[in-house]
Write a protein that holds these residues in place. Structure first.
Motif, PDB file in Angstrom:
ATOM      1  N   LEU A 156       0.815  -1.207   0.000  1.00  0.00           N
ATOM      2  CA  LEU A 156       0.000   0.000   0.000  1.00  0.00           C
ATOM      3  C   LEU A 156       0.849   1.258   0.000  1.00  0.00           C
ATOM      4  O   LEU A 156       0.514   2.250  -0.650  1.00  0.00           O
ATOM      5  CB  LEU A 156      -0.921   0.000   1.231  1.00  0.00           C
ATOM      6  CG  LEU A 156      -2.053  -1.035   1.219  1.00  0.00           C
ATOM      7  CD1 LEU A 156      -2.637  -1.191   2.614  1.00  0.00           C
ATOM      8  CD2 LEU A 156      -3.135  -0.635   0.231  1.00  0.00           C
ATOM      9  N   ASP A 157       1.949   1.230   0.759  1.00  0.00           N
ATOM     10  CA  ASP A 157       2.795   2.416   0.879  1.00  0.00           C
ATOM     11  C   ASP A 157       4.242   1.959   1.074  1.00  0.00           C
ATOM     12  O   ASP A 157       4.673   1.724   2.201  1.00  0.00           O
ATOM     13  CB  ASP A 157       2.327   3.279   2.060  1.00  0.00           C
ATOM     14  CG  ASP A 157       3.163   4.540   2.225  1.00  0.00           C
ATOM     15  OD1 ASP A 157       4.049   4.796   1.372  1.00  0.00           O
ATOM     16  OD2 ASP A 157       2.931   5.281   3.199  1.00  0.00           O
ATOM     17  N   PRO A 158       5.012   1.813  -0.005  1.00  0.00           N
ATOM     18  CA  PRO A 158       6.379   1.306   0.103  1.00  0.00           C
ATOM     19  C   PRO A 158       7.283   2.143   1.004  1.00  0.00           C
ATOM     20  O   PRO A 158       8.305   1.642   1.481  1.00  0.00           O
ATOM     21  CB  PRO A 158       6.879   1.329  -1.348  1.00  0.00           C
ATOM     22  CG  PRO A 158       5.645   1.262  -2.178  1.00  0.00           C
ATOM     23  CD  PRO A 158       4.609   2.030  -1.408  1.00  0.00           C
ATOM     24  N   SER A 159       6.942   3.403   1.236  1.00  0.00           N
ATOM     25  CA  SER A 159       7.776   4.251   2.086  1.00  0.00           C
ATOM     26  C   SER A 159       7.386   4.170   3.559  1.00  0.00           C
ATOM     27  O   SER A 159       8.024   4.803   4.405  1.00  0.00           O
ATOM     28  CB  SER A 159       7.695   5.706   1.618  1.00  0.00           C
ATOM     29  OG  SER A 159       6.385   6.223   1.815  1.00  0.00           O
ATOM     30  N   ALA A 160       6.340   3.416   3.877  1.00  0.00           N
ATOM     31  CA  ALA A 160       5.868   3.349   5.264  1.00  0.00           C
ATOM     32  C   ALA A 160       6.854   2.572   6.135  1.00  0.00           C
ATOM     33  O   ALA A 160       7.553   1.670   5.656  1.00  0.00           O
ATOM     34  CB  ALA A 160       4.502   2.675   5.314  1.00  0.00           C
ATOM     35  N   PRO A 161       6.928   2.897   7.423  1.00  0.00           N
ATOM     36  CA  PRO A 161       7.750   2.103   8.346  1.00  0.00           C
ATOM     37  C   PRO A 161       7.288   0.651   8.358  1.00  0.00           C
ATOM     38  O   PRO A 161       6.111   0.363   8.149  1.00  0.00           O
ATOM     39  CB  PRO A 161       7.516   2.772   9.709  1.00  0.00           C
ATOM     40  CG  PRO A 161       7.055   4.150   9.380  1.00  0.00           C
ATOM     41  CD  PRO A 161       6.288   4.044   8.098  1.00  0.00           C
ATOM     42  N   VAL A 162       8.216  -0.261   8.583  1.00  0.00           N
ATOM     43  CA  VAL A 162       7.878  -1.683   8.643  1.00  0.00           C
ATOM     44  C   VAL A 162       7.142  -1.948   9.959  1.00  0.00           C
ATOM     45  O   VAL A 162       7.693  -1.716  11.033  1.00  0.00           O
ATOM     46  CB  VAL A 162       9.140  -2.561   8.548  1.00  0.00           C
ATOM     47  CG1 VAL A 162       8.770  -4.032   8.675  1.00  0.00           C
ATOM     48  CG2 VAL A 162       9.867  -2.297   7.238  1.00  0.00           C
ATOM     49  N   PRO A 163       5.905  -2.429   9.902  1.00  0.00           N
ATOM     50  CA  PRO A 163       5.149  -2.647  11.134  1.00  0.00           C
ATOM     51  C   PRO A 163       5.532  -3.967  11.795  1.00  0.00           C
ATOM     52  O   PRO A 163       6.210  -4.807  11.207  1.00  0.00           O
ATOM     53  CB  PRO A 163       3.702  -2.692  10.637  1.00  0.00           C
ATOM     54  CG  PRO A 163       3.822  -3.276   9.261  1.00  0.00           C
ATOM     55  CD  PRO A 163       5.130  -2.753   8.698  1.00  0.00           C
ATOM     56  N   ASP A 164       5.067  -4.141  13.022  1.00  0.00           N
ATOM     57  CA  ASP A 164       5.317  -5.392  13.718  1.00  0.00           C
ATOM     58  C   ASP A 164       4.022  -5.852  14.376  1.00  0.00           C
ATOM     59  O   ASP A 164       3.125  -5.055  14.659  1.00  0.00           O
ATOM     60  CB  ASP A 164       6.403  -5.230  14.777  1.00  0.00           C
ATOM     61  CG  ASP A 164       6.942  -6.585  15.255  1.00  0.00           C
ATOM     62  OD1 ASP A 164       6.769  -7.580  14.523  1.00  0.00           O
ATOM     63  OD2 ASP A 164       7.516  -6.650  16.341  1.00  0.00           O
TER      64      ASP A 164
END
Length: 234
Positions: A197-205
């Motif tokens: 959805l958003d390649p620049s988003a922080p990697v979630p956990d």
């Protein structure tokens, strides 16, 4: 479920009031009328009926007429289209346990394969979505809607970038026995959806069982490094 139907469900469940209504109907155990739904959700009955109509069109809720006898119009009662006990039978648990046990030879191997499977799962979901999110808030909204659709009872914290608390899990029994498979697959789904959805988003956990009946999604507040972005998109 077709790609168009999945997209419709995502859109419907992006409204928190509808998630609350659906959770209430699932917990009620019997059909209820719009007045009961409105009281449980803290809404005007007209607003509750509007949201119920949207849930019906998405196939998540069904309605039925109830005649109490005598004259007068029948009451309309509402119930979820699929109850939790219909989704979660004994044979399903037995098969899931068997598959999880033999997913790989070691717990580490099972976790790695499960997260990759979760990312493949996300790719299939994304293929049926006609639009992509363009902001972190939109990404969180779509991901929260997905977990709501799956029955995780998500509760987003109100502050920007806040966590999402998952109060339910349709796979809890198997997840407790095999978190390296079930929870890793959901982590892969979460990371794959977010990256798509958003390649620049922080990697979630995803933190499984932060408390006995609670898992937590943390979206993070730092942009991903190149290595983290590569891992999330594999």
């Amino acid at each position: 479920m077709s790609a168009r139907e999945r997209a419709q469900v995502h859109g419907v469940l992006s409204v928190p009031a509808r998630v609350k209504i659906l959770d209430y109907l699932r917990a009620s155990g019997e059909p209820v009328d719009a007045h009961a739904v409105a009281a449980a959700a803290g809404l005007h009955v007209t607003t509750a009926r509007f949201h119920l109509d949207a849930l019906i069109k998405a196939g998540l809720v069904r309605s039925q007429s109830h005649h109490q006898g005598g004259r007068g119009r029948p009451r309309t009662l509402y119930a979820p289209s699929v109850h939790a006990d219909e989704r979660d039978g004994g044979p399903y648990r037995e098969l899931a346990d068997l598959l999880a046990t033999h997913f790989a030879d070691t717990p580490a191997g099972r976790a790695d394969r499960a997260e990759r499977a979760g990312r493949d799962w996300a790719a299939r979901r994304l293929a049926g979505m006609p639009v992509r999110a363009h902001s972190p808030a939109q990404t969180r909204q779509v991901v929260t809607g997905l977990f709501a659709e799956m029955g995780f009872d998500p509760d987003p914290e109100p502050e920007p970038g806040g966590r999402v608390l998952l109060h339910g899990c349709p796979f809890r029994d198997i997840a407790r026995a095999h978190p390296e498979v079930v929870c890793a697959a959901h982590r892969g789904l979460l990371r794959g959806m977010t990256a798509g959805l958003d390649p620049s988003a922080p990697v979630p956990d995803l933190e499984p069982f932060a408390r006995p009946q609670l898992c937590v999604i943390a979206f993070g507040d730092e942009p991903p490094t190149g290595e983290a972005r590569e891992q999330a998109s594999r």
